[in-house]
Design a protein around this motif. Structure first.
Motif, PDB file in Angstrom:
ATOM      1  N   GLY A 133       0.828  -1.204   0.000  1.00 24.46           N
ATOM      2  CA  GLY A 133       0.000   0.000   0.000  1.00 24.46           C
ATOM      3  C   GLY A 133       0.854   1.241   0.000  1.00 24.46           C
ATOM      4  N   ARG A 134       0.431   2.235   0.761  1.00 28.34           N
ATOM      5  CA  ARG A 134       1.178   3.487   0.820  1.00 28.34           C
ATOM      6  C   ARG A 134       1.898   3.657   2.157  1.00 28.34           C
ATOM      7  N   VAL A 135       2.132   2.525   2.834  1.00 33.15           N
ATOM      8  CA  VAL A 135       2.785   2.552   4.149  1.00 33.15           C
ATOM      9  C   VAL A 135       3.964   1.589   4.173  1.00 33.15           C
ATOM     10  N   SER A 136       5.084   2.048   4.728  1.00 37.13           N
ATOM     11  CA  SER A 136       6.215   1.181   5.048  1.00 37.13           C
ATOM     12  C   SER A 136       6.964   1.835   6.203  1.00 37.13           C
ATOM     13  N   GLY A 137       8.092   1.258   6.603  1.00 38.85           N
ATOM     14  CA  GLY A 137       8.832   1.863   7.708  1.00 38.85           C
ATOM     15  C   GLY A 137       9.825   0.917   8.335  1.00 38.85           C
ATOM     16  N   VAL A 138      10.196   1.243   9.565  1.00 36.91           N
ATOM     17  CA  VAL A 138      11.188   0.449  10.289  1.00 36.91           C
ATOM     18  C   VAL A 138      10.586  -0.060  11.596  1.00 36.91           C
ATOM     19  N   SER A 139      10.852  -1.306  11.887  1.00 36.37           N
ATOM     20  CA  SER A 139      10.322  -1.952  13.087  1.00 36.37           C
ATOM     21  C   SER A 139      11.312  -1.822  14.238  1.00 36.37           C
ATOM     22  N   ASP A 140      10.776  -1.615  15.425  1.00 36.50           N
ATOM     23  CA  ASP A 140      11.629  -1.588  16.620  1.00 36.50           C
ATOM     24  C   ASP A 140      11.520  -2.904  17.389  1.00 36.50           C
ATOM     25  N   MET A 141      11.261  -3.987  16.649  1.00 36.26           N
ATOM     26  CA  MET A 141      11.192  -5.287  17.307  1.00 36.26           C
ATOM     27  C   MET A 141      12.461  -5.538  18.109  1.00 36.26           C
ATOM     28  N   ALA A 142      12.327  -5.648  19.405  1.00 37.71           N
ATOM     29  CA  ALA A 142      13.487  -5.892  20.264  1.00 37.71           C
ATOM     30  C   ALA A 142      13.973  -7.326  20.071  1.00 37.71           C
TER      31      ALA A 142
END
Length: 320
Positions: A133-142
């Protein structure tokens, strides 16, 4: 002929002015930060520093709005971004990203998120590999398995670990499930206390420390903002507190093997560059997860709690 030539020259001037305006155009980024605490502040600063390192910071107008942990504030702020005609929204934390997505429905505004643990379960993307879609990003999965291992390595005698979490945060629910699936591999059991609001933290912490050998603060916005309160209650009865990230390390945390939220912000800046400068779609940009960590240990807290720091940790830790 003179009139034709004059008209031609005027047309060239207008075209030139239009080109100059395009060259001087600044992209508008609306930054929606869910709350103000060190980790989320670092995620914002990382974006700014990343754009600066890429040499394009002057090409952007960045409008930071902080929702103060309030969904109605977040929704109103996103509406303001839409009215202001922002070119992209940078949403920091899961509730902020969810608000950004819902309040921009029907628009083409791209969204890059940060500090979101599981974007799929939060309904932000179809998958990490293909956001769709029009969303992506970076995960802060510890790196939860690594951090549980750190607790056991630091204190081999630990049998039970206590965890607080906000029952309305999708990130936190996901992390609790992961901890439950991993903790027995480290010879420990899990004690969990859910909270609905900051006012519940004191009583929930008191309950946990009465039945736990150590506490572990996950990447939960509500609990992280109350780190000093949790640490004060726990350390009073000599229960050490470990943490998933380092933003509140100086508030009495014994140790953390932490990801860098500033580093995540720098990663996000490259996505923003790809979308606004290179013309890519968020659907083409996979969600990124950081695998780099930094081990921080407080000698002061270890001394106060009467805990000896193992040599295996001393060899690789940054002692504070």
């Amino acid at each position: 002929m003179k009139k034709i030539l004059l008209g031609f020259l005027m047309l060239m001037v207008l075209v030139g002015c239009g080109q100059q305006n395009d060259v001087n155009k600044k992209f508008k980024i609306g930054v929606l930060q869910w709350a103000s605490h060190p980790a989320l502040d670092d995620a914002h600063k990382g974006l700014v520093d990343g754009l600066d390192a890429l040499g394009v910071l002057d090409d952007f107008e960045i409008d930071l709005k902080i929702a103060d942990d309030d969904a109605s504030n977040a929704n109103m702020m996103v509406s303001q971004f839409v009215n202001d005609g922002v070119d992209l929204i940078y949403a920091i934390a899961t509730p902020a990203a969810q608000s950004a997505l819902s309040q921009t429905e029907g628009t083409e505004i791209p969204i890059i998120f940060n500090a979101v643990t599981d974007a799929v379960s939060a309904g932000l993307v179809e998958s990490n590999e293909n956001p769709g879609g029009r969303v992506s990003g970076v995960s802060d999965m510890a790196p939860i398995d690594i951090q549980l291992g750190l607790i056991k390595e630091f204190m081999p005698e630990v049998k039970s670990v206590g965890v607080l979490y906000n029952t309305s945060e999708d990130n936190s629910i996901h992390q609790i499930a992961l901890i439950e699936s991993l903790i027995s591999n480290h010879g420990m059991t899990l004690n969990v206390q859910g909270i609905a609001a900051p006012g519940d933290i004191a009583l929930a912490t008191e309950h946990l420390v009465s039945s736990s050998d150590a506490l572990y603060i996950i990447t939960d916005n509500t609990v992280a903002a109350a780190t000093a309160q949790v640490v004060s209650i726990a350390n009073e009865v000599k229960v050490p507190v470990f943490m998933a990230e380092s933003g509140q390390f100086d508030q009495g945390i014994l140790a953390t093997d932490s990801i860098s939220y500033h580093g995540l912000g720098v990663q996000a800046s490259k996505m923003v560059y790809a979308i606004l400068i290179e013309g890519k779609s968020p659907s083409e940009i996979p969600v990124e997860i950081s695998t780099s960590t930094e081990l921080l240990v407080s000698e002061k807290v270890a001394h106060q709690l009467g805990i000896e720091i193992p040599d295996s940790i001393l060899e690789r830790a940054d002692l504070r």
